[in-house]
Design a protein around this motif. Structure first.
Motif, mmCIF file in Angstrom:
data_model
loop_
_atom_site.group_PDB
_atom_site.id
_atom_site.type_symbol
_atom_site.label_atom_id
_atom_site.label_comp_id
_atom_site.label_asym_id
_atom_site.label_seq_id
_atom_site.Cartn_x
_atom_site.Cartn_y
_atom_site.Cartn_z
ATOM 1 N N LYS A 22 -18.184 -20.983 61.569
ATOM 2 C CA LYS A 22 -16.736 -21.002 61.328
ATOM 3 C C LYS A 22 -16.414 -20.510 59.915
ATOM 4 C CE LYS A 22 -12.441 -22.634 61.758
ATOM 5 N NZ LYS A 22 -11.488 -22.062 62.691
ATOM 6 N N ARG A 23 -15.493 -19.556 59.813
ATOM 7 C CA ARG A 23 -15.054 -19.083 58.500
ATOM 8 C C ARG A 23 -13.572 -19.389 58.357
ATOM 9 N NH1 ARG A 23 -19.253 -19.549 57.759
ATOM 10 N NH2 ARG A 23 -20.958 -18.114 57.488
ATOM 11 N N ILE A 24 -13.237 -20.148 57.347
ATOM 12 C CA ILE A 24 -11.846 -20.519 57.150
ATOM 13 C C ILE A 24 -11.213 -19.602 56.110
ATOM 14 C CG2 ILE A 24 -10.343 -22.345 56.266
ATOM 15 C CD1 ILE A 24 -12.082 -24.327 57.621
ATOM 16 N N HIS A 26 -8.993 -19.625 53.623
ATOM 17 C CA HIS A 26 -8.213 -20.629 52.898
ATOM 18 C C HIS A 26 -7.491 -20.043 51.695
ATOM 19 C CE1 HIS A 26 -11.609 -21.186 50.005
ATOM 20 N NE2 HIS A 26 -12.346 -20.917 51.057
ATOM 21 N N SER A 55 -20.832 -22.982 42.126
ATOM 22 C CA SER A 55 -21.773 -22.825 43.222
ATOM 23 C C SER A 55 -21.181 -23.480 44.477
ATOM 24 C CB SER A 55 -23.079 -23.522 42.807
ATOM 25 O OG SER A 55 -23.891 -23.676 43.916
ATOM 26 N N GLY A 56 -21.247 -22.770 45.590
ATOM 27 C CA GLY A 56 -20.736 -23.327 46.841
ATOM 28 C C GLY A 56 -19.239 -23.154 47.032
ATOM 29 N N ALA A 57 -18.600 -22.357 46.147
ATOM 30 C CA ALA A 57 -17.154 -22.138 46.316
ATOM 31 C C ALA A 57 -16.898 -21.204 47.505
ATOM 32 C CB ALA A 57 -16.567 -21.531 45.050
ATOM 33 N N GLY A 58 -17.896 -20.378 47.839
ATOM 34 C CA GLY A 58 -17.728 -19.425 48.939
ATOM 35 C C GLY A 58 -17.645 -17.988 48.434
ATOM 36 N N LYS A 59 -18.234 -17.716 47.282
ATOM 37 C CA LYS A 59 -18.125 -16.383 46.670
ATOM 38 C C LYS A 59 -18.844 -15.314 47.501
ATOM 39 C CE LYS A 59 -20.155 -17.857 42.951
ATOM 40 N NZ LYS A 59 -20.398 -19.241 43.356
ATOM 41 N N THR A 60 -20.073 -15.632 47.919
ATOM 42 C CA THR A 60 -20.841 -14.654 48.696
ATOM 43 C C THR A 60 -20.143 -14.362 50.020
ATOM 44 O OG1 THR A 60 -22.905 -15.361 47.681
ATOM 45 C CG2 THR A 60 -23.092 -14.249 49.795
ATOM 46 N N THR A 61 -19.660 -15.417 50.663
ATOM 47 C CA THR A 61 -18.966 -15.255 51.945
ATOM 48 C C THR A 61 -17.754 -14.340 51.777
ATOM 49 O OG1 THR A 61 -19.677 -17.474 52.513
ATOM 50 C CG2 THR A 61 -17.892 -16.557 53.832
ATOM 51 N N GLU A 168 -24.986 -12.320 42.861
ATOM 52 C CA GLU A 168 -26.013 -12.932 41.989
ATOM 53 C C GLU A 168 -26.200 -12.092 40.732
ATOM 54 O OE1 GLU A 168 -27.041 -15.793 42.617
ATOM 55 O OE2 GLU A 168 -26.818 -16.049 44.773
ATOM 56 N N PHE A 248 -11.831 -27.408 59.933
ATOM 57 C CA PHE A 248 -13.185 -27.719 60.423
ATOM 58 C C PHE A 248 -13.111 -28.725 61.574
ATOM 59 C CE2 PHE A 248 -14.737 -26.166 56.200
ATOM 60 C CZ PHE A 248 -15.643 -25.235 56.677
ATOM 61 N N GLY A 276 -17.602 -23.955 50.534
ATOM 62 C CA GLY A 276 -18.966 -23.697 51.022
ATOM 63 C C GLY A 276 -19.757 -24.992 51.083
ATOM 64 N N SER A 279 -18.572 -27.055 53.975
ATOM 65 C CA SER A 279 -19.140 -26.571 55.233
ATOM 66 C C SER A 279 -20.573 -27.088 55.400
ATOM 67 C CB SER A 279 -19.088 -25.036 55.247
ATOM 68 O OG SER A 279 -20.069 -24.509 56.084
HETATM 69 N N1 LIG Z 1 -14.330 -19.830 53.997
HETATM 70 C C1 LIG Z 1 -15.362 -20.464 54.512
HETATM 71 N N2 LIG Z 1 -15.260 -21.093 55.703
HETATM 72 C C2 LIG Z 1 -16.319 -21.719 56.235
HETATM 73 N N3 LIG Z 1 -17.538 -21.783 55.688
HETATM 74 C C3 LIG Z 1 -17.697 -21.188 54.503
HETATM 75 C C4 LIG Z 1 -16.644 -20.509 53.845
HETATM 76 N N4 LIG Z 1 -17.109 -20.022 52.684
HETATM 77 C C5 LIG Z 1 -18.403 -20.382 52.617
HETATM 78 N N5 LIG Z 1 -18.771 -21.073 53.720
HETATM 79 C C6 LIG Z 1 -20.105 -21.603 54.028
HETATM 80 O O1 LIG Z 1 -20.675 -22.168 52.886
HETATM 81 C C7 LIG Z 1 -21.960 -21.635 52.609
HETATM 82 C C8 LIG Z 1 -22.028 -21.354 51.112
HETATM 83 O O2 LIG Z 1 -21.082 -20.363 50.779
HETATM 84 P P1 LIG Z 1 -21.417 -19.145 49.822
HETATM 85 O O3 LIG Z 1 -22.845 -18.795 49.919
HETATM 86 O O4 LIG Z 1 -20.418 -18.081 50.087
HETATM 87 O O5 LIG Z 1 -21.123 -19.827 48.418
HETATM 88 P P2 LIG Z 1 -21.363 -19.234 46.960
HETATM 89 O O6 LIG Z 1 -20.136 -19.506 46.168
HETATM 90 O O7 LIG Z 1 -21.798 -17.821 47.046
HETATM 91 O O8 LIG Z 1 -22.545 -20.149 46.431
HETATM 92 P P3 LIG Z 1 -23.666 -19.813 45.330
HETATM 93 O O9 LIG Z 1 -23.009 -19.955 43.993
HETATM 94 O O10 LIG Z 1 -24.678 -20.875 45.561
HETATM 95 O O11 LIG Z 1 -24.157 -18.424 45.556
HETATM 96 C C9 LIG Z 1 -22.083 -20.369 53.422
HETATM 97 O O12 LIG Z 1 -23.345 -20.280 53.980
HETATM 98 C C10 LIG Z 1 -21.034 -20.496 54.493
HETATM 99 O O13 LIG Z 1 -21.653 -20.929 55.667
#
Ligand SMILES: Nc1ncnc2c1ncn2[C@@H]1O[C@H](COP(=O)(O)OP(=O)(O)OP(=O)(O)O)[C@@H](O)[C@H]1O
Ligand SMILES: [Mg+2]
Length: 339
Positions: A22-24, A26, A55-61, A168, A248, A276, A279
Protein backbone atom coordinates in the motif's frame (compact mmCIF):
# COMPACT_ATOMS: atom_id res chain seq x y z
CA UNK A 1 -2.89 -28.66 7.96
CA UNK A 2 -6.45 -28.98 6.65
CA UNK A 3 -7.52 -27.15 3.48
CA UNK A 4 -9.63 -24.62 5.35
CA UNK A 5 -6.84 -23.45 7.62
CA UNK A 6 -4.32 -23.43 4.77
CA UNK A 7 -6.75 -21.26 2.76
CA UNK A 8 -7.10 -18.93 5.73
CA UNK A 9 -3.34 -18.73 6.06
CA UNK A 10 -2.76 -17.85 2.39
CA UNK A 11 -5.57 -15.31 2.55
CA UNK A 12 -3.87 -13.75 5.59
CA UNK A 13 -0.52 -13.67 3.77
CA UNK A 14 -1.98 -11.97 0.72
CA UNK A 15 -3.68 -9.42 2.98
CA UNK A 16 -0.36 -8.60 4.60
CA UNK A 17 1.26 -8.35 1.19
CA UNK A 18 -1.47 -5.88 0.21
CA UNK A 19 -0.74 -3.87 3.33
CA UNK A 20 3.01 -3.84 2.64
CA UNK A 21 2.39 -2.78 -0.97
CA UNK A 22 0.00 0.00 0.00
CA UNK A 23 1.31 3.45 -0.95
CA UNK A 24 -0.41 6.41 0.64
CA UNK A 25 -0.31 9.73 -1.18
CA UNK A 26 -0.08 11.83 1.94
CA UNK A 27 0.26 15.56 2.56
CA UNK A 28 4.04 15.63 2.89
CA UNK A 29 4.51 13.63 -0.31
CA UNK A 30 2.28 16.09 -2.15
CA UNK A 31 4.18 19.08 -0.78
CA UNK A 32 7.62 17.70 -1.64
CA UNK A 33 6.53 16.46 -5.09
CA UNK A 34 4.96 19.80 -5.94
CA UNK A 35 8.12 21.67 -4.96
CA UNK A 36 10.33 19.32 -6.97
CA UNK A 37 8.00 19.30 -9.98
CA UNK A 38 8.04 23.09 -9.96
CA UNK A 39 11.82 23.35 -9.80
CA UNK A 40 12.64 20.65 -12.34
CA UNK A 41 12.41 22.19 -15.80
CA UNK A 42 14.71 22.70 -18.78
CA UNK A 43 17.16 25.52 -18.22
CA UNK A 44 16.73 25.62 -14.44
CA UNK A 45 19.58 27.20 -12.48
CA UNK A 46 19.06 24.76 -9.63
CA UNK A 47 21.43 22.11 -10.92
CA UNK A 48 21.37 20.29 -7.59
CA UNK A 49 18.24 19.69 -5.53
CA UNK A 50 18.72 18.25 -2.08
CA UNK A 51 15.88 16.33 -0.44
CA UNK A 52 16.61 15.55 3.17
CA UNK A 53 14.54 14.22 5.99
CA UNK A 54 14.43 11.63 8.74
CA UNK A 55 15.00 7.96 8.25
CA UNK A 56 11.73 6.23 7.41
CA UNK A 57 9.98 9.40 6.23
CA UNK A 58 9.42 7.76 2.83
CA UNK A 59 12.10 9.54 0.78
CA UNK A 60 13.11 6.55 -1.34
CA UNK A 61 9.49 5.65 -2.02
CA UNK A 62 8.78 9.20 -3.14
CA UNK A 63 11.89 9.36 -5.34
CA UNK A 64 11.04 6.10 -7.10
CA UNK A 65 7.48 7.26 -7.57
CA UNK A 66 8.62 10.55 -9.15
CA UNK A 67 10.89 8.75 -11.59
CA UNK A 68 8.19 6.19 -12.53
CA UNK A 69 5.65 8.98 -13.00
CA UNK A 70 8.01 10.96 -15.26
CA UNK A 71 8.68 7.87 -17.39
CA UNK A 72 4.98 7.02 -17.64
CA UNK A 73 4.17 10.59 -18.68
CA UNK A 74 6.81 10.59 -21.42
CA UNK A 75 5.71 7.21 -22.76
CA UNK A 76 2.14 8.40 -22.89
CA UNK A 77 3.18 11.29 -25.12
CA UNK A 78 4.07 11.47 -28.79
CA UNK A 79 5.84 8.74 -30.71
CA UNK A 80 8.66 11.25 -31.20
CA UNK A 81 9.45 10.88 -27.53
CA UNK A 82 10.32 7.21 -27.83
CA UNK A 83 13.75 6.49 -26.51
CA UNK A 84 13.76 9.43 -24.21
CA UNK A 85 14.42 8.58 -20.59
CA UNK A 86 13.16 11.60 -18.66
CA UNK A 87 14.37 10.44 -15.26
CA UNK A 88 16.75 7.94 -13.73
CA UNK A 89 16.89 6.57 -10.20
CA UNK A 90 20.18 5.36 -8.82
CA UNK A 91 21.83 4.82 -5.45
CA UNK A 92 25.18 6.36 -4.63
CA UNK A 93 27.38 3.29 -4.27
CA UNK A 94 28.97 2.42 -1.00
CA UNK A 95 31.97 0.60 -2.41
CA UNK A 96 33.67 -0.28 0.85
CA UNK A 97 36.66 1.68 -0.38
CA UNK A 98 37.94 4.80 1.27
CA UNK A 99 37.04 7.03 -1.61
CA UNK A 100 33.70 7.50 -3.29
CA UNK A 101 33.73 5.33 -6.42
CA UNK A 102 32.81 7.47 -9.40
CA UNK A 103 33.55 4.42 -11.53
CA UNK A 104 30.76 2.40 -9.92
CA UNK A 105 28.49 5.39 -9.95
CA UNK A 106 28.95 5.98 -13.69
CA UNK A 107 28.56 2.26 -14.41
CA UNK A 108 25.22 2.24 -12.61
CA UNK A 109 23.98 5.17 -14.64
CA UNK A 110 25.20 3.63 -17.89
CA UNK A 111 23.41 0.38 -17.09
CA UNK A 112 20.16 2.31 -16.89
CA UNK A 113 20.79 4.44 -19.95
CA UNK A 114 21.42 1.25 -21.85
CA UNK A 115 18.35 -0.50 -20.49
CA UNK A 116 15.67 0.97 -22.68
CA UNK A 117 15.33 -0.56 -26.13
CA UNK A 118 13.48 2.42 -27.61
CA UNK A 119 15.75 5.31 -28.41
CA UNK A 120 15.88 8.52 -30.37
CA UNK A 121 17.20 7.72 -33.82
CA UNK A 122 20.27 9.28 -35.40
CA UNK A 123 21.70 10.32 -32.11
CA UNK A 124 25.41 10.11 -31.58
CA UNK A 125 26.25 7.11 -29.41
CA UNK A 126 22.92 5.35 -30.08
CA UNK A 127 22.75 2.55 -32.62
CA UNK A 128 19.76 3.34 -34.89
CA UNK A 129 19.31 -0.35 -35.80
CA UNK A 130 19.05 -1.81 -32.33
CA UNK A 131 18.01 1.37 -30.57
CA UNK A 132 20.55 0.69 -27.85
CA UNK A 133 23.47 2.76 -26.61
CA UNK A 134 26.43 2.07 -28.84
CA UNK A 135 28.44 -0.16 -26.53
CA UNK A 136 31.55 -0.33 -28.69
CA UNK A 137 31.82 3.45 -28.76
CA UNK A 138 30.34 4.45 -25.51
CA UNK A 139 30.99 1.75 -23.03
CA UNK A 140 33.36 -1.04 -23.90
CA UNK A 141 35.92 0.98 -25.75
CA UNK A 142 37.47 2.37 -22.65
CA UNK A 143 36.97 1.69 -19.05
CA UNK A 144 39.03 4.55 -17.77
CA UNK A 145 37.20 6.95 -15.56
CA UNK A 146 37.36 9.59 -18.28
CA UNK A 147 35.82 7.20 -20.85
CA UNK A 148 33.03 6.27 -18.45
CA UNK A 149 32.34 9.90 -17.72
CA UNK A 150 32.21 10.73 -21.44
CA UNK A 151 29.82 7.84 -22.04
CA UNK A 152 27.56 9.06 -19.22
CA UNK A 153 27.56 12.61 -20.58
CA UNK A 154 26.68 11.35 -24.05
CA UNK A 155 24.00 9.05 -22.73
CA UNK A 156 22.34 11.66 -20.53
CA UNK A 157 22.22 14.08 -23.45
CA UNK A 158 21.08 11.48 -25.99
CA UNK A 159 18.31 10.23 -23.72
CA UNK A 160 17.43 13.80 -22.75
CA UNK A 161 17.42 12.88 -19.08
CA UNK A 162 15.73 15.74 -17.25
CA UNK A 163 16.64 14.63 -13.75
CA UNK A 164 18.82 12.05 -12.11
CA UNK A 165 17.87 10.93 -8.62
CA UNK A 166 20.82 9.92 -6.45
CA UNK A 167 19.49 8.16 -3.39
CA UNK A 168 21.64 7.54 -0.30
CA UNK A 169 23.67 10.52 -1.45
CA UNK A 170 25.22 10.75 2.01
CA UNK A 171 27.51 7.91 0.83
CA UNK A 172 29.31 10.55 -1.22
CA UNK A 173 30.00 12.55 1.94
CA UNK A 174 30.89 9.60 4.14
CA UNK A 175 33.44 8.30 1.67
CA UNK A 176 35.10 11.65 1.13
CA UNK A 177 37.77 12.97 3.43
CA UNK A 178 38.44 16.64 3.62
CA UNK A 179 36.38 19.63 2.71
CA UNK A 180 38.29 20.31 -0.50
CA UNK A 181 37.75 16.79 -1.80
CA UNK A 182 34.06 17.05 -1.03
CA UNK A 183 33.86 20.28 -2.94
CA UNK A 184 35.49 18.55 -5.89
CA UNK A 185 32.95 15.70 -5.69
CA UNK A 186 30.07 18.14 -5.78
CA UNK A 187 31.67 20.11 -8.57
CA UNK A 188 31.81 16.89 -10.56
CA UNK A 189 28.06 16.50 -10.18
CA UNK A 190 27.43 20.14 -10.92
CA UNK A 191 29.41 20.03 -14.14
CA UNK A 192 27.61 16.83 -15.20
CA UNK A 193 24.34 18.67 -14.61
CA UNK A 194 25.40 21.74 -16.55
CA UNK A 195 26.90 19.86 -19.48
CA UNK A 196 23.95 17.55 -19.96
CA UNK A 197 21.05 19.74 -18.84
CA UNK A 198 20.22 17.05 -16.28
CA UNK A 199 19.23 18.19 -12.79
CA UNK A 200 20.66 16.15 -9.91
CA UNK A 201 18.23 15.28 -7.13
CA UNK A 202 20.19 14.13 -4.08
CA UNK A 203 18.23 12.21 -1.48
CA UNK A 204 19.34 11.45 2.04
CA UNK A 205 19.13 12.00 5.73
CA UNK A 206 20.01 15.22 7.49
CA UNK A 207 23.79 14.87 7.15
CA UNK A 208 23.32 15.70 3.46
CA UNK A 209 22.43 19.21 4.50
CA UNK A 210 26.11 19.87 5.32
CA UNK A 211 26.74 20.12 1.59
CA UNK A 212 25.02 23.49 1.52
CA UNK A 213 27.70 25.19 3.55
CA UNK A 214 30.57 23.98 1.36
CA UNK A 215 31.12 26.91 -0.92
CA UNK A 216 29.33 30.01 -2.05
CA UNK A 217 29.50 29.06 -5.70
CA UNK A 218 27.92 25.68 -5.01
CA UNK A 219 25.48 26.96 -2.42
CA UNK A 220 23.93 29.21 -5.03
CA UNK A 221 23.18 26.18 -7.17
CA UNK A 222 21.70 23.96 -4.48
CA UNK A 223 18.06 24.12 -3.48
CA UNK A 224 17.05 22.30 -0.31
CA UNK A 225 13.72 20.56 0.12
CA UNK A 226 12.89 19.40 3.62
CA UNK A 227 10.93 16.11 3.72
CA UNK A 228 9.76 16.64 7.26
CA UNK A 229 8.11 14.20 9.65
CA UNK A 230 4.60 14.93 10.91
CA UNK A 231 5.11 16.74 14.18
CA UNK A 232 2.87 16.03 17.13
CA UNK A 233 2.94 19.66 18.23
CA UNK A 234 1.33 20.91 15.01
CA UNK A 235 -2.41 20.24 14.75
CA UNK A 236 -2.38 20.13 10.93
CA UNK A 237 0.44 17.53 11.06
CA UNK A 238 -1.43 15.44 13.64
CA UNK A 239 -4.48 15.47 11.35
CA UNK A 240 -2.47 14.49 8.29
CA UNK A 241 -0.84 11.64 10.23
CA UNK A 242 -4.27 10.48 11.43
CA UNK A 243 -5.46 10.36 7.80
CA UNK A 244 -2.53 8.05 7.00
CA UNK A 245 -3.43 5.68 9.86
CA UNK A 246 -6.99 5.68 8.61
CA UNK A 247 -5.72 4.94 5.07
CA UNK A 248 -3.80 1.92 6.36
CA UNK A 249 -6.84 0.79 8.32
CA UNK A 250 -9.01 0.89 5.21
CA UNK A 251 -6.55 -1.35 3.37
CA UNK A 252 -7.27 -4.21 5.77
CA UNK A 253 -10.58 -3.40 7.47
CA UNK A 254 -11.27 -7.01 8.52
CA UNK A 255 -7.93 -7.37 10.24
CA UNK A 256 -8.06 -4.18 12.29
CA UNK A 257 -11.79 -4.46 12.92
CA UNK A 258 -12.14 -0.68 13.04
CA UNK A 259 -9.86 -0.53 16.09
CA UNK A 260 -6.65 0.81 14.61
CA UNK A 261 -7.40 4.53 14.52
CA UNK A 262 -7.98 4.61 18.27
CA UNK A 263 -4.22 4.02 18.58
CA UNK A 264 -3.31 6.96 16.34
CA UNK A 265 -1.69 8.97 19.13
CA UNK A 266 0.49 6.07 20.28
CA UNK A 267 1.43 5.28 16.68
CA UNK A 268 2.35 8.91 16.06
CA UNK A 269 4.50 8.99 19.20
CA UNK A 270 6.24 5.67 18.47
CA UNK A 271 6.92 6.20 14.77
CA UNK A 272 7.90 9.85 15.26
CA UNK A 273 5.48 10.88 12.56
CA UNK A 274 7.36 9.07 9.77
CA UNK A 275 5.05 7.27 7.35
CA UNK A 276 7.62 4.68 6.21
CA UNK A 277 8.21 3.73 9.83
CA UNK A 278 4.44 3.60 10.41
CA UNK A 279 4.08 1.23 7.47
CA UNK A 280 6.83 -0.99 8.91
CA UNK A 281 5.20 -1.13 12.34
CA UNK A 282 1.77 -1.96 10.90
CA UNK A 283 3.06 -4.69 8.60
CA UNK A 284 4.91 -6.20 11.57
CA UNK A 285 1.78 -5.97 13.72
CA UNK A 286 -0.27 -7.67 11.00
CA UNK A 287 2.25 -10.49 10.72
CA UNK A 288 2.37 -11.01 14.47
CA UNK A 289 -1.43 -11.01 14.53
CA UNK A 290 -1.60 -13.59 11.75
CA UNK A 291 0.38 -16.03 13.93
CA UNK A 292 -2.46 -16.09 16.41
CA UNK A 293 -5.24 -15.32 13.93
CA UNK A 294 -6.33 -12.39 16.06
CA UNK A 295 -5.25 -8.82 16.17
CA UNK A 296 -4.85 -7.42 19.65
CA UNK A 297 -3.37 -4.30 21.19
CA UNK A 298 -0.54 -6.57 22.38
CA UNK A 299 0.49 -7.46 18.81
CA UNK A 300 0.65 -3.77 18.02
CA UNK A 301 2.74 -3.07 21.08
CA UNK A 302 5.15 -5.84 20.17
CA UNK A 303 5.50 -4.36 16.68
CA UNK A 304 6.42 -0.90 17.98
CA UNK A 305 9.96 0.46 17.73
CA UNK A 306 11.81 -0.36 20.91
CA UNK A 307 12.66 2.49 23.25
CA UNK A 308 16.32 2.37 22.14
CA UNK A 309 15.40 2.51 18.43
CA UNK A 310 12.92 5.29 19.05
CA UNK A 311 15.39 7.38 21.05
CA UNK A 312 18.17 6.96 18.51
CA UNK A 313 15.97 8.06 15.62
CA UNK A 314 14.57 10.95 17.67
CA UNK A 315 18.09 12.16 18.46
CA UNK A 316 18.98 12.20 14.77
CA UNK A 317 15.77 14.00 13.91
CA UNK A 318 16.23 16.69 16.55
CA UNK A 319 19.83 17.28 15.48
CA UNK A 320 18.80 17.46 11.83
CA UNK A 321 15.85 19.75 12.45
CA UNK A 322 17.98 22.06 14.58
CA UNK A 323 20.45 22.35 11.70
CA UNK A 324 18.00 22.73 8.87
CA UNK A 325 14.98 24.41 10.47
CA UNK A 326 16.14 27.93 11.21
CA UNK A 327 18.38 28.03 8.14
CA UNK A 328 15.97 26.84 5.48
CA UNK A 329 13.92 29.98 5.13
CA UNK A 330 14.13 33.56 6.27
CA UNK A 331 11.15 34.85 8.11
CA UNK A 332 9.36 37.69 6.31
CA UNK A 333 10.52 40.37 8.77
CA UNK A 334 14.23 39.50 8.35
CA UNK A 335 14.04 40.79 4.80
CA UNK A 336 11.30 43.24 5.60
CA UNK A 337 9.21 41.63 2.90
CA UNK A 338 5.99 43.43 2.21
CA UNK A 339 2.98 41.32 3.12
N1 LIG B 1 3.60 6.81 1.24
C1 LIG B 1 3.77 5.60 1.73
N2 LIG B 1 2.72 4.77 1.91
C2 LIG B 1 2.91 3.53 2.39
N3 LIG B 1 4.09 3.00 2.72
C3 LIG B 1 5.16 3.78 2.58
C4 LIG B 1 5.08 5.10 2.09
N4 LIG B 1 6.32 5.62 2.06
C5 LIG B 1 7.14 4.66 2.51
N5 LIG B 1 6.45 3.53 2.81
C6 LIG B 1 7.00 2.26 3.29
O1 LIG B 1 7.99 2.50 4.25
C7 LIG B 1 9.21 1.84 3.94
C8 LIG B 1 10.34 2.84 4.19
O2 LIG B 1 10.21 3.93 3.31
P1 LIG B 1 11.43 4.55 2.52
O3 LIG B 1 12.45 3.51 2.26
O4 LIG B 1 10.89 5.30 1.36
O5 LIG B 1 11.97 5.56 3.62
P2 LIG B 1 13.28 6.46 3.58
O6 LIG B 1 12.89 7.82 4.02
O7 LIG B 1 13.94 6.35 2.26
O8 LIG B 1 14.17 5.78 4.70
P3 LIG B 1 15.77 5.75 4.84
O9 LIG B 1 16.18 7.09 5.38
O10 LIG B 1 16.00 4.67 5.83
O11 LIG B 1 16.37 5.51 3.49
C9 LIG B 1 9.12 1.45 2.48
O12 LIG B 1 9.64 0.19 2.30
C10 LIG B 1 7.65 1.49 2.16
O13 LIG B 1 7.16 0.18 2.21
MG1 LIG C 1 15.78 5.66 1.63
Amino acid sequence: MNTESSNEKSQGTSQIEALAAKRIRHTRVNEVMTELDTLIYPGSQDSILLVCGPSGAGKTTLARHMVDAAIRRAHGELEAKRGIIPAIYTEAPSSGENDFSWRLFYQRILAQLDDDADSPKLVYGIDPESGRMNRSRAINRGTTLAALRTAVERGLRARQVQFLVIDEAAHIIRQTHGRNRLEIQLDTLKSLANLCGTQMVLIGSYDLYNLVSLSGQLARRIHVVHFERYRQDRPEDAQAFARCVSGFEKTLPELWGGKLTRHTKALHENTLGCIGTLSGVLVRAARLASMTNAWTTASLQRAFLTRAQHNRILEEILDGEAGIGPNLMYSADEFQLAS
